[in-house]
Design a protein around this motif. Sequence first.
Motif, PDB file in Angstrom:
ATOM      1  N   PHE A 185       0.713  -1.289   0.194  1.00 18.65           N
ATOM      2  CA  PHE A 185       0.125  -0.124   0.041  1.00 18.65           C
ATOM      3  C   PHE A 185       0.908   1.172  -0.253  1.00 18.65           C
ATOM      4  O   PHE A 185       2.003   1.262  -0.423  1.00 18.65           O
ATOM      5  CB  PHE A 185      -1.030  -0.065   1.078  1.00 18.65           C
ATOM      6  N   GLU A 186       0.323   2.283   0.326  1.00 22.59           N
ATOM      7  CA  GLU A 186       1.063   3.807   0.578  1.00 22.59           C
ATOM      8  C   GLU A 186       1.153   4.097  -1.075  1.00 22.59           C
ATOM      9  O   GLU A 186       2.446   4.218  -1.617  1.00 22.59           O
ATOM     10  CB  GLU A 186       2.257   3.735   0.911  1.00 22.59           C
ATOM     11  N   THR A 187       0.256   4.053  -1.900  1.00 25.64           N
ATOM     12  CA  THR A 187       0.127   4.434  -3.285  1.00 25.64           C
ATOM     13  C   THR A 187      -0.327   5.778  -3.504  1.00 25.64           C
ATOM     14  O   THR A 187      -0.702   6.228  -4.723  1.00 25.64           O
ATOM     15  CB  THR A 187      -0.506   3.493  -4.002  1.00 25.64           C
ATOM     16  N   SER A 188       0.087   6.679  -2.476  1.00 22.54           N
ATOM     17  CA  SER A 188      -0.303   8.000  -2.785  1.00 22.54           C
ATOM     18  C   SER A 188       0.452   8.753  -3.845  1.00 22.54           C
ATOM     19  O   SER A 188       1.497   8.719  -4.045  1.00 22.54           O
ATOM     20  CB  SER A 188      -0.329   8.816  -1.556  1.00 22.54           C
ATOM     21  N   ARG A 189      -0.290   9.706  -4.459  1.00 20.03           N
ATOM     22  CA  ARG A 189       0.520  10.353  -5.506  1.00 20.03           C
ATOM     23  C   ARG A 189       0.541  11.845  -5.409  1.00 20.03           C
ATOM     24  O   ARG A 189      -0.457  12.277  -4.700  1.00 20.03           O
ATOM     25  CB  ARG A 189       0.097  10.096  -7.021  1.00 20.03           C
TER      26      ARG A 189
END
Length: 144
Positions: free
Chosen positions: A119-123
């Motif tokens: 996870f941690e797919t923030s852009r």
Amino acid sequence: MIEVKEPKKEIPVIGTLKAMFIVFKHLFQKPITTQYPEQKRIIEDRFKFRIFLSLDDCVGCTLCEQVCPNKSIAMTSLNRANPRNKRKIYPDVNFGTCTICRNCEEICPTDAIYLTHVFETSRTRNSFTYTPEELSLPEDEVIK
Ligand code: SF4
Ligand code: SF4
């Protein structure tokens, strides 16, 4: 004229005292805000997923695109050597609308598209859409 008397309403003493106690208790509690990303809370695996794509295994059948209930998958042209994918089309995924229903993973005949507990797919700069190449990369190699 008949006078109508309204019944007396009971004052909910116990409920009021309970509410006051809860409010009072919170005055002395520390806030539970987490300073992300420096601090990371434990998140169960079942709440975190990212879709990956094996470019060599994708045959361009478009089944994943058809089965996606949110239209989060769109087939994209990609010119790369892959004798199994004659139409040279691969899925991209919009993680902004994906609900992790796993339909795409289940229907894929070659297991080319699958979900992992990354996870941690923030852009910050780009859109939520991952190109087929980005889907095939480890998350830390994706340019965000
Ligand atoms: S990822 Fe699987 S279902 Fe989607 S186009 Fe490729 S082979 Fe077909
Ligand atoms: S997991 Fe479900 S919503 Fe997400 S891309 Fe696959 S089919 Fe679409």
